[in-house]
Scaffold this active site. Sequence first.
Site, PDB file in Angstrom:
ATOM      1  N   HIS A 157      15.400   0.244  -9.504  1.00  0.00           N
ATOM      2  CA  HIS A 157      14.597   0.734 -10.770  1.00  0.00           C
ATOM      3  C   HIS A 157      15.418   1.684 -11.522  1.00  0.00           C
ATOM      4  CE1 HIS A 157      13.269   3.551  -7.418  1.00  0.00           C
ATOM      5  NE2 HIS A 157      13.372   4.264  -8.572  1.00  0.00           N
TER       6      HIS A 157
HETATM    7  P1  TYD Z   1       9.676   3.278  -3.847  1.00  0.00           P
HETATM    8  O1  TYD Z   1       9.825   4.102  -5.092  1.00  0.00           O
HETATM    9  O2  TYD Z   1       9.441   1.870  -3.624  1.00  0.00           O
HETATM   10  O3  TYD Z   1      11.004   3.668  -2.727  1.00  0.00           O
HETATM   11  P2  TYD Z   1      12.768   3.093  -3.014  1.00  0.00           P
HETATM   12  O4  TYD Z   1      12.902   3.621  -4.410  1.00  0.00           O
HETATM   13  O5  TYD Z   1      13.448   4.128  -2.227  1.00  0.00           O
HETATM   14  O6  TYD Z   1      12.788   1.660  -2.853  1.00  0.00           O
HETATM   15  O7  TYD Z   1       8.769   4.143  -3.056  1.00  0.00           O
HETATM   16  C1  TYD Z   1       8.100   3.830  -1.905  1.00  0.00           C
HETATM   17  C2  TYD Z   1       6.727   4.360  -1.546  1.00  0.00           C
HETATM   18  O8  TYD Z   1       6.413   5.542  -1.701  1.00  0.00           O
HETATM   19  C3  TYD Z   1       5.854   3.672  -2.834  1.00  0.00           C
HETATM   20  O9  TYD Z   1       4.694   3.208  -2.417  1.00  0.00           O
HETATM   21  C4  TYD Z   1       5.603   4.794  -3.796  1.00  0.00           C
HETATM   22  C5  TYD Z   1       5.728   5.758  -2.690  1.00  0.00           C
HETATM   23  N1  TYD Z   1       6.282   7.183  -3.209  1.00  0.00           N
HETATM   24  C6  TYD Z   1       5.374   8.363  -3.594  1.00  0.00           C
HETATM   25  O10 TYD Z   1       4.121   8.293  -3.024  1.00  0.00           O
HETATM   26  N2  TYD Z   1       5.920   9.372  -3.948  1.00  0.00           N
HETATM   27  C7  TYD Z   1       7.446   9.557  -4.386  1.00  0.00           C
HETATM   28  O11 TYD Z   1       7.631  10.798  -4.553  1.00  0.00           O
HETATM   29  C8  TYD Z   1       8.003   8.359  -4.127  1.00  0.00           C
HETATM   30  C9  TYD Z   1       9.485   8.539  -4.581  1.00  0.00           C
HETATM   31  C10 TYD Z   1       7.426   7.337  -3.836  1.00  0.00           C
END
Ligand code: TYD
Length: 140
Positions: free
Chosen positions: A50
């Site tokens: 992303h």
């Molecule tokens: P995600 O953005 O999918 O992680 P990555 O980019 O590492 O693949 O985040 C995983 C989960 O955590 C998703 O349900 C969103 C949540 N999240 C939060 O609640 N707060 C945060 O600061 C972040 C980065 C993720």
Amino acid sequence: MASVEMVQLNPMGDERGSLIALETSKNVPFDIKRVYYIFDTHTDVSRGFHAHRNLSQFIVCISGSCRFVTHDGATRREHQLNSAENGLILSGLVWREMHDFSPGCVVMVLADQIYDQEDYIWDFEQFLYEARQRRAAGEC
Ligand code: TYD
């Protein structure tokens, strides 16, 4: 302005071991509003995929290693994150992916905004479109 920069951090080491401090305005170029860390990632998965419309991040692999891919709309880069003494600073519209997590890898991320789902772009073609628009407008 999209930017991707790897910086060297200075450990304050002594006979007991090492310590690195991250501080706003000293070595972190934004006000820190959020810290999260990624750990226990299975070694056969990749994460991220992303971009953010309005977010700066300071990323440190504090244990183990992973391969971090960035794209700023014009250039794709690969960064081996394998040292707690290196920080990867992302700002502006940057696509990110994380691959090849080692067992026990811990990635710590400092951010200048609280979590906002609306800030995410999940589709690479949409990211490229928005990045080109910003470039055309002279914003990056
Ligand atoms: P995600 O953005 O999918 O992680 P990555 O980019 O590492 O693949 O985040 C995983 C989960 O955590 C998703 O349900 C969103 C949540 N999240 C939060 O609640 N707060 C945060 O600061 C972040 C980065 C993720």
